[in-house]
Design an enzyme around this catalytic site. Sequence first.
Site, short mmCIF file in Angstrom:
data_model
loop_
_atom_site.label_atom_id
_atom_site.label_comp_id
_atom_site.label_asym_id
_atom_site.label_seq_id
_atom_site.Cartn_x
_atom_site.Cartn_y
_atom_site.Cartn_z
N CYS A 161 -13.69 -36.14 -74.68
CA CYS A 161 -12.55 -36.97 -74.78
C CYS A 161 -11.97 -37.81 -73.69
CB CYS A 161 -11.59 -35.55 -75.45
SG CYS A 161 -10.38 -36.16 -76.55
N HIS B 110 -13.97 -31.78 -78.82
CA HIS B 110 -14.10 -30.72 -78.01
C HIS B 110 -14.38 -29.70 -79.32
CE1 HIS B 110 -10.59 -32.18 -75.84
NE2 HIS B 110 -9.90 -32.79 -76.87
#
Length: 499
Positions: free
Chosen positions: A332, A434
């Site tokens: 991310c 994630h």
Amino acid sequence: MVKALMVQGTASDAGKSIIAAGLCRIFKQDGLEVVPFKSQNMALNSFITKKGDEMGRAQVVQAEAAGKEPDVRMNPVLLKPTSDRKSQVVFLGRVLRDMDAVEYHEYKQQLLPKIKEVYDELGAENDIIVIEGAGSPAEINLNDRDIVNMGMAKLVDAPVILVADIDKGGVFASIYGTIELMPPEDRKRIKGVIINKFRGDVALLQSGIDMIEELTQVPVIGVVPYAQLDIDSEDSVALVQKSRRFDSRKSLDIAVVSLKRLSNFTDFHSLEIQPDVSVRYVQPGDAIGRPDLLILPGSKNTIEDMNYLCESGLEAEILECLEQGVRIFGICGGYQLLGQKISDPLHLESDLEETRGLGILETETVLQPVKRTTQVRALHEGQELEGYEIHMGETQLADRLEPFSIIKEQNGEATERPDGAVAYGGQVQGTYLHGVFDNLEWTRQYLNELRLAKGLEPLEDQLVSIKDFKDREYDKLADVLRQSLDMEQIYQIINREEK
């Protein structure tokens, strides 16, 4: 009307979340339909539900302990700090806007009707709601507009148990001070006290317990030992307690860069429980050295964290790792940092229009006002991965870069789009996913590649499932609480039968 029990604490990190999770597990074991609830949570560790809603990780843990699918109604308000002065306000899974403390303090009362509505919805579906407070109920400068401690208890008429942390010292002062600072009507809601994180012989506490019960007229209903449990935490305090050194008993050295605005450090729990892995968190002043894998984690403010990497000297060490052939993995915000440039034309993160990245990947990221929150299924080299996305940036790859994966499904709907990037022959990888290391078979395959690179045999049968591991830890937590709490008295409190 649904039964409720609220868990408040004398301070942050007193153990409210873990006590609430343990009670959820006990009530589930006792055959009850139980659900957690926290009206307002502040954390950088968040989760995306199957519907694409963002919520706090603590209520995800509690939902897992209760045997329930995480539901954004369990945590209607999530505050995600974006700087020392501002937080992003997420309401029922969607971003409202950034607010400073004064603005939010004035605004939050407007949220109460909807908070009560979703609480009542959960109540109609369950036997018990375990409510968690935040910080301390004795924050006398904030209590006039409180929606998360006694304000919430009054809203739903819930009895309260107060948790106090003895490990930091001053437990009796914190119990007495907290209760004495409350107005009389709030004191009446405190039905029991739990002394948490105790080390030693409980008999040595008895005289103090007798005195505090006499002073407060509130019974101490349990002394919980400092238990060795490995349960996800969303609190930044837990990050400070994580190891900063390599465990030489383990084969693989994985270094995670502790960014200033690091988010979702729960991404690495699956690595921490593997038998051959040592995970260390690198802070300024620590040497990155030459780990087997270097991870750049998620960030709530990538522009600020890029400046942090530069000023701390960590940038130079990361680039040295690249030259030495160390494998580098960005997740991310960490993936964005690996690129050449991060643009912020709307000033969502800072006053800067743009900042350079580490320049390792030929990518450019533009921060955008709409946050992508999705649960996804993806294909990586023919292998299916599951994960979730939480980001406000869109990243463009140079034509010659291969994506890390292809997203095939988001929030239950078919799609097809690239995710992440791979460069340097696979030495450097970045992804928006994630939870990527929660994919057990892929993670073991990845770790075995690291083992082979340093001349070690792969581990074939050493698969530690994060779900099975969590279930065992929740059961252990329930056992600890059953042994140390007066559960009969807790049920009396819930049923309004206390004397």
